[in-house]
Design a protein around this motif. Structure first.
Motif, PDB file in Angstrom:
ATOM      1  N   GLU A 179       2.742   0.787  -0.615  1.00  0.00           N
ATOM      2  CA  GLU A 179       1.592  -0.051  -0.268  1.00  0.00           C
ATOM      3  C   GLU A 179       0.299   0.673  -0.641  1.00  0.00           C
ATOM      4  OE1 GLU A 179       1.564  -3.116   1.482  1.00  0.00           O
ATOM      5  OE2 GLU A 179       3.729  -3.169   1.149  1.00  0.00           O
ATOM      6  N   ALA A 180      -0.703  -0.074  -0.977  1.00  0.00           N
ATOM      7  CA  ALA A 180      -2.022   0.512  -1.230  1.00  0.00           C
ATOM      8  C   ALA A 180      -2.641   0.901   0.111  1.00  0.00           C
ATOM      9  CB  ALA A 180      -2.908  -0.490  -1.955  1.00  0.00           C
ATOM     10  N   ALA A 181      -3.313   2.029   0.149  1.00  0.00           N
ATOM     11  CA  ALA A 181      -3.980   2.494   1.364  1.00  0.00           C
ATOM     12  C   ALA A 181      -5.297   1.741   1.514  1.00  0.00           C
ATOM     13  CB  ALA A 181      -4.221   3.994   1.284  1.00  0.00           C
ATOM     14  N   PRO A 182      -5.453   0.962   2.595  1.00  0.00           N
ATOM     15  CA  PRO A 182      -6.653   0.123   2.754  1.00  0.00           C
ATOM     16  C   PRO A 182      -7.972   0.893   2.638  1.00  0.00           C
ATOM     17  CG  PRO A 182      -5.019  -0.467   4.393  1.00  0.00           C
ATOM     18  CD  PRO A 182      -4.509   0.762   3.686  1.00  0.00           C
ATOM     19  N   GLN A 183      -8.048   2.071   3.235  1.00  0.00           N
ATOM     20  CA  GLN A 183      -9.296   2.840   3.165  1.00  0.00           C
ATOM     21  C   GLN A 183      -9.596   3.256   1.728  1.00  0.00           C
ATOM     22  OE1 GLN A 183      -9.480   6.213   5.808  1.00  0.00           O
ATOM     23  NE2 GLN A 183     -11.453   6.879   5.020  1.00  0.00           N
ATOM     24  N   LEU A 223      -2.352   0.213  -8.767  1.00  0.00           N
ATOM     25  CA  LEU A 223      -2.307  -0.700  -7.620  1.00  0.00           C
ATOM     26  C   LEU A 223      -3.605  -0.669  -6.824  1.00  0.00           C
ATOM     27  CD1 LEU A 223      -0.761  -2.696  -5.845  1.00  0.00           C
ATOM     28  CD2 LEU A 223       0.127  -0.730  -4.565  1.00  0.00           C
ATOM     29  N   HIS A 224      -4.161   0.510  -6.577  1.00  0.00           N
ATOM     30  CA  HIS A 224      -5.408   0.591  -5.812  1.00  0.00           C
ATOM     31  C   HIS A 224      -6.562  -0.082  -6.570  1.00  0.00           C
ATOM     32  CE1 HIS A 224      -3.137   3.409  -3.364  1.00  0.00           C
ATOM     33  NE2 HIS A 224      -4.049   3.210  -2.423  1.00  0.00           N
ATOM     34  N   ARG A 225      -6.603   0.093  -7.889  1.00  0.00           N
ATOM     35  CA  ARG A 225      -7.634  -0.568  -8.692  1.00  0.00           C
ATOM     36  C   ARG A 225      -7.467  -2.080  -8.642  1.00  0.00           C
ATOM     37  NH1 ARG A 225      -6.139   2.530 -13.857  1.00  0.00           N
ATOM     38  NH2 ARG A 225      -4.575   3.399 -12.467  1.00  0.00           N
ATOM     39  N   LEU A 226      -6.227  -2.538  -8.719  1.00  0.00           N
ATOM     40  CA  LEU A 226      -5.954  -3.973  -8.653  1.00  0.00           C
ATOM     41  C   LEU A 226      -6.383  -4.535  -7.298  1.00  0.00           C
ATOM     42  CD1 LEU A 226      -4.651  -6.518  -9.924  1.00  0.00           C
ATOM     43  CD2 LEU A 226      -2.485  -5.749  -8.917  1.00  0.00           C
ATOM     44  N   GLU A 227      -6.031  -3.860  -6.217  1.00  0.00           N
ATOM     45  CA  GLU A 227      -6.388  -4.337  -4.876  1.00  0.00           C
ATOM     46  C   GLU A 227      -7.904  -4.272  -4.661  1.00  0.00           C
ATOM     47  OE1 GLU A 227      -4.415  -5.981  -2.959  1.00  0.00           O
ATOM     48  OE2 GLU A 227      -2.669  -5.575  -4.221  1.00  0.00           O
ATOM     49  N   ALA A 228      -8.555  -3.272  -5.238  1.00  0.00           N
ATOM     50  CA  ALA A 228     -10.018  -3.184  -5.137  1.00  0.00           C
ATOM     51  C   ALA A 228     -10.666  -4.357  -5.865  1.00  0.00           C
ATOM     52  CB  ALA A 228     -10.513  -1.851  -5.703  1.00  0.00           C
TER      53      ALA A 228
END
Length: 188
Positions: free
Chosen positions: A16-20, A50-55
């Protein structure tokens, strides 16, 4: 090239991506833009980013800049693991599990490196010496900056412990040396 975010697939079982971290990255992207595109395979399955995508989703984007690679599924999963090992703050448990899976994939791509296969050396004849394929430990050490000994020890811990023992070690925040000793204990 830009791809619709809604068309990007994410493999099940992925961390999972880390929300912070996503929120911090979204602030950075809003300020300076997306510096590195996400990486997808030919089927629009996410390999890295993944973090870039979620951002980007958090910012309300509908499209994101992507690099499309021609990697096969084994190569793509290996690249995803390498990205996680190098860029993500993993627990020792997660790191060990990622290294176990990385070793399995690496040996699929390079079966000559499996234990008992001449220590990773390919065959040689009088006329031609084939290039030596790096051992899993050597390749991982070079890619991650960890020593070969650390890679070997983390693998041993992850491979030899039961899930219950892994949970106890993680909850107790034991040292790597203690975890290694526990991994060597016999169990029924």
């Amino acid at each position: 090239m830009k791809i619709k975010i809604s068309s990007i697939k994410i493999n099940p079982g992925r961390r999972e991506a880390a929300p912070q971290s996503v929120e911090e990255l979204a602030r950075s992207i809003a300020a300076v833009g997306l510096m590195n595109p996400v990486t997808l395979d030919q089927n629009n399955t996410l390999i890295a980013g993944l973090h870039r995508l979620e951002a980007a989703r958090l910012l309300g984007w509908t499209e994101i800049e992507c690099n499309i690679t021609g990697m096969n599924s084994v190569q793509a999963e290996l690249a995803e693991i390498d990205e996680n090992i190098v860029r993500t703050k993993l627990t020792k448990q997660e790191l060990g599990d990622q290294l176990l899976r990385r070793k399995e994939l690496y040996e699929m791509l390079h079966p000559e490196t499996r234990q008992g296969m001449r220590n990773g050396q390919t065959s040689k004849n009088a006329n031609l010496a084939s290039l030596e394929t790096k051992s899993f430990t050597q390749d991982t050490s070079e890619k991650t900056g960890m020593s070969k000994r650390t890679v070997s020890r983390l693998l041993q811990i992850a491979n030899n412990m039961t899930q219950d023992a892994k949970r106890i070690v993680q909850a107790s925040d034991l040292t790597q040396d203690t975890a290694l000793k526990i991994s060597r204990l016999p169990y029924d």
